[in-house]
Write an enzyme that holds these catalytic residues in place. Structure first.
Site, PDB file in Angstrom:
ATOM      1  N   GLU A 108      -7.447  -0.256  -4.216  1.00  0.00           N
ATOM      2  CA  GLU A 108      -6.317   0.653  -4.080  1.00  0.00           C
ATOM      3  C   GLU A 108      -5.033   0.053  -4.632  1.00  0.00           C
ATOM      4  O   GLU A 108      -4.859  -1.167  -4.621  1.00  0.00           O
ATOM      5  CB  GLU A 108      -6.082   0.951  -2.594  1.00  0.00           C
ATOM      6  CG  GLU A 108      -7.281   1.585  -1.953  1.00  0.00           C
ATOM      7  CD  GLU A 108      -7.082   1.841  -0.470  1.00  0.00           C
ATOM      8  OE1 GLU A 108      -5.945   1.742   0.020  1.00  0.00           O
ATOM      9  OE2 GLU A 108      -8.077   2.152   0.181  1.00  0.00           O
ATOM     10  N   CYS A 140       2.315  -1.700  -5.525  1.00  0.00           N
ATOM     11  CA  CYS A 140       1.584  -2.587  -4.625  1.00  0.00           C
ATOM     12  C   CYS A 140       0.157  -2.650  -5.148  1.00  0.00           C
ATOM     13  O   CYS A 140      -0.514  -1.621  -5.234  1.00  0.00           O
ATOM     14  CB  CYS A 140       1.636  -1.991  -3.213  1.00  0.00           C
ATOM     15  SG  CYS A 140       0.590  -2.836  -2.037  1.00  0.00           S
ATOM     16  N   CYS A 193     -11.763  -7.984   1.926  1.00  0.00           N
ATOM     17  CA  CYS A 193     -11.078  -9.195   2.368  1.00  0.00           C
ATOM     18  C   CYS A 193     -11.957  -9.910   3.388  1.00  0.00           C
ATOM     19  O   CYS A 193     -12.648  -9.278   4.177  1.00  0.00           O
ATOM     20  CB  CYS A 193      -9.737  -8.832   3.008  1.00  0.00           C
ATOM     21  SG  CYS A 193      -8.755 -10.266   3.477  1.00  0.00           S
ATOM     22  N   CYS A 235      -8.652  -9.335   9.867  1.00  0.00           N
ATOM     23  CA  CYS A 235      -7.619  -8.932  10.831  1.00  0.00           C
ATOM     24  C   CYS A 235      -8.037  -7.613  11.474  1.00  0.00           C
ATOM     25  O   CYS A 235      -8.472  -6.690  10.780  1.00  0.00           O
ATOM     26  CB  CYS A 235      -6.266  -8.783  10.136  1.00  0.00           C
ATOM     27  SG  CYS A 235      -5.771 -10.276   9.264  1.00  0.00           S
ATOM     28  N   CYS A 248      -6.557  -4.017  10.419  1.00  0.00           N
ATOM     29  CA  CYS A 248      -6.479  -3.717   8.991  1.00  0.00           C
ATOM     30  C   CYS A 248      -7.740  -3.023   8.482  1.00  0.00           C
ATOM     31  O   CYS A 248      -8.855  -3.501   8.697  1.00  0.00           O
ATOM     32  CB  CYS A 248      -6.262  -5.035   8.246  1.00  0.00           C
ATOM     33  SG  CYS A 248      -6.345  -4.875   6.459  1.00  0.00           S
ATOM     34  N   CYS A 282      -2.907  -0.240   3.373  1.00  0.00           N
ATOM     35  CA  CYS A 282      -3.957  -1.169   2.952  1.00  0.00           C
ATOM     36  C   CYS A 282      -5.395  -0.791   3.345  1.00  0.00           C
ATOM     37  O   CYS A 282      -5.766  -0.877   4.502  1.00  0.00           O
ATOM     38  CB  CYS A 282      -3.565  -2.504   3.600  1.00  0.00           C
ATOM     39  SG  CYS A 282      -4.637  -3.875   3.395  1.00  0.00           S
TER      40      CYS A 282
HETATM   41  N1  SAH Z   1      -3.783 -10.206   2.861  1.00  0.00           N
HETATM   42  C1  SAH Z   1      -2.379 -10.208   2.702  1.00  0.00           C
HETATM   43  C2  SAH Z   1      -1.844  -9.077   1.846  1.00  0.00           C
HETATM   44  C3  SAH Z   1      -2.495  -7.752   1.998  1.00  0.00           C
HETATM   45  S1  SAH Z   1      -2.222  -6.923   3.519  1.00  0.00           S
HETATM   46  C4  SAH Z   1      -1.686 -10.217   4.067  1.00  0.00           C
HETATM   47  O1  SAH Z   1      -2.372 -10.039   5.061  1.00  0.00           O
HETATM   48  O2  SAH Z   1      -0.496 -10.455   4.098  1.00  0.00           O
HETATM   49  C5  SAH Z   1      -0.546  -6.339   3.293  1.00  0.00           C
HETATM   50  C6  SAH Z   1       0.231  -6.161   4.577  1.00  0.00           C
HETATM   51  O3  SAH Z   1      -0.231  -5.011   5.285  1.00  0.00           O
HETATM   52  C7  SAH Z   1       0.113  -7.330   5.534  1.00  0.00           C
HETATM   53  O4  SAH Z   1       1.369  -7.654   6.068  1.00  0.00           O
HETATM   54  C8  SAH Z   1      -0.797  -6.763   6.594  1.00  0.00           C
HETATM   55  O5  SAH Z   1      -0.693  -7.465   7.798  1.00  0.00           O
HETATM   56  C9  SAH Z   1      -0.326  -5.334   6.660  1.00  0.00           C
HETATM   57  N2  SAH Z   1      -1.230  -4.404   7.322  1.00  0.00           N
HETATM   58  C10 SAH Z   1      -2.571  -4.341   7.263  1.00  0.00           C
HETATM   59  N3  SAH Z   1      -3.039  -3.332   8.030  1.00  0.00           N
HETATM   60  C11 SAH Z   1      -1.953  -2.738   8.575  1.00  0.00           C
HETATM   61  C12 SAH Z   1      -1.785  -1.649   9.467  1.00  0.00           C
HETATM   62  N4  SAH Z   1      -2.834  -0.967   9.957  1.00  0.00           N
HETATM   63  N5  SAH Z   1      -0.527  -1.316   9.830  1.00  0.00           N
HETATM   64  C13 SAH Z   1       0.552  -2.002   9.339  1.00  0.00           C
HETATM   65  N6  SAH Z   1       0.449  -3.041   8.495  1.00  0.00           N
HETATM   66  C14 SAH Z   1      -0.795  -3.419   8.128  1.00  0.00           C
HETATM   67 FE1  SF4 Z   2      -7.072  -9.314   4.726  1.00  0.00          FE
HETATM   68 FE2  SF4 Z   2      -6.051  -7.119   5.803  1.00  0.00          FE
HETATM   69 FE3  SF4 Z   2      -5.803  -9.458   7.059  1.00  0.00          FE
HETATM   70 FE4  SF4 Z   2      -4.402  -9.004   4.792  1.00  0.00          FE
HETATM   71  S1  SF4 Z   2      -4.167  -7.918   6.757  1.00  0.00           S
HETATM   72  S2  SF4 Z   2      -5.579 -10.855   5.360  1.00  0.00           S
HETATM   73  S3  SF4 Z   2      -5.890  -7.732   3.690  1.00  0.00           S
HETATM   74  S4  SF4 Z   2      -7.737  -8.385   6.654  1.00  0.00           S
END
Ligand code: SAH
Ligand code: SF4
Length: 344
Positions: free
Chosen positions: A84, A97, A104, A108, A111, A325
């Site tokens: 994406e 972006c 990944c 997390c 996410c 994301c």
């Molecule tokens: N892996 C990297 C970059 C990609 S994620 C990272 O984790 O920083 C980009 C951003 O989106 C990160 O700050 C992540 O924590 C946030 N993110 C992911 N899922 C989300 C959600 N459901 N709501 C808000 N932010 C989210």
């Molecule tokens: Fe990976 Fe999503 Fe965690 Fe970023 S927020 S490190 S994309 S699992």
């Protein structure tokens, strides 16, 4: 390839060096196959076709927000894998972006990307291709790039660094490092390594908690790299590059959004040259997480301010088009999509 690598390839294959400049010019114009390089001789085009390729990001799906013109793309690559990207329009220009991996490994819990597992890393050219494709599709020039799409950039370090070199080069997109932001979940040794690369990109760090106990509930990486080490790496990044670090903090109702959390975070960040981006969490199906209400968001920001830590509640763009994301690809996969044929 960098300009130098291209020149080497051209001369190694018995062609004069100026042909590399011509090829570079065509690539800079965003051509997607060698036939379009009209001023090259047939034998050079043939050689290129048999031994090289141009990465292309094909638009598999496009959604345009009714509210703010934000565009969400699902791009597919040569092997059918999809990622994406989101194109946003601001008063100062266009920002994109992009993704750095298909999926990944970091897991997390809030996410959508983390929930759908990991397929592979992207090459530098596949990162560039996302920018080229969006520019071509919308007829715009993109001035800012954030590596905040799918994937963990520092888990794909070499390709990301190569991408940064190419994006900043004259012949490439020519986007300055100050206009690029890399977001990481906090892979500490790689933050030190990045600081030494001479590529002063803006660093965003996904913190999402004031301490390791809460952080490790949602971010498994916290069990490997404790927060104190992470904050030290951020201080070092600022000292080495002069770039202020931004902390991303997704406010999740009842998990990390209490006044006590705000106070603890304020104490830990006090005196650091940083900024906190508060983001009401995007509710992803299956996580059970809900965003904090507006009063909670404001109270959290106020407590940080009292501690001398600047914070803003981030405006959310594209909320009607799965612009967070990993959400769009996840929908795509749950419909049985891998090949484009299945995409609805
Ligand atoms: N892996 C990297 C970059 C990609 S994620 C990272 O984790 O920083 C980009 C951003 O989106 C990160 O700050 C992540 O924590 C946030 N993110 C992911 N899922 C989300 C959600 N459901 N709501 C808000 N932010 C989210
Ligand atoms: Fe990976 Fe999503 Fe965690 Fe970023 S927020 S490190 S994309 S699992």
């Amino acid at each position: 390839m960098t300009g130098e690598e291209l020149r080497q390839w051209v001369t190694d294959n018995g062609f004069p060096a100026f042909r590399a400049v011509q090829i570079g010019d065509w690539l800079g114009k965003g051509v997607t196959n060698f036939d379009e390089m009209r001023n090259l001789p047939a034998d050079l085009k043939k050689k290129l076709q048999t031994s090289c390729y141009i990465s292309v990001a094909t638009i598999a799906k496009k959604q345009v927000s009714r509210y703010d013109k934000t565009v969400k793309y699902l791009f597919s690559f040569h092997d059918g894998e999809c990622v994406e990207a989101v194109l946003m329009s601001y008063h100062h220009g266009y920002s994109i972006c992009i993704s750095t991996q298909v999926g990944c490994k970091m897991g997390c819990t809030f996410c959508a990307t983390g929930k759908s597992g990991f397929s592979r890393s992207l090459t530098a050219s596949e990162m560039l291709a996302q920018i080229e494709a969006a520019q071509r599709d919308e007829g715009v020039r993109i001035s800012n790039v954030v590596l905040m799409g799918m994937g963990e950039p520092l888990d794909n370090f070499d390709n990301v660094v190569r991408f940064l070199h190419l994006a900043g080069s004259q012949k490439g997109l020519h986007i300055g490092m100050r206009h690029i932001t890399l977001s990481t979940c906090g892979i500490v040794p790689k933050i030190y390594e990045l600081a030494q690369c001479g590529l002063p990109v803006n660093l965003a760090v996904s913190l999402h908690a004031p301490n390791d106990a809460i952080r490790s509930q949602t971010m498994p990486v916290a069990r490997v790299y404790p927060m104190e080490q992470l904050l030290q790496a951020c201080r070092d990044y600022f000292e080495t590059t002069g770039r202020r670090v931004t902390f991303e903090y997704a406010l999740i109702s009842g998990v990390n959004d209490s006044d006590a959390c705000a106070r603890e975070l304020g104490h830990r960040l006090r005196g650091m040259n940083c900024h906190v981006n508060l983001i009401p969490v995007n509710a992803v199906a299956g996580t059970g997480y809900q965003k904090s209400n507006v009063q909670r968001q404001q109270s959290f920001a106020n407590i940080l301010a009292v501690n001398g830590v600047t914070a803003t509640v981030r405006r959310t763009l594209g909320s009607d088009i799965d612009a967070s994301c990993g959400q769009l690809r996840r929908k795509h996969l749950s419909k049985g999509g891998q090949s484009l044929g299945n995409f609805q």
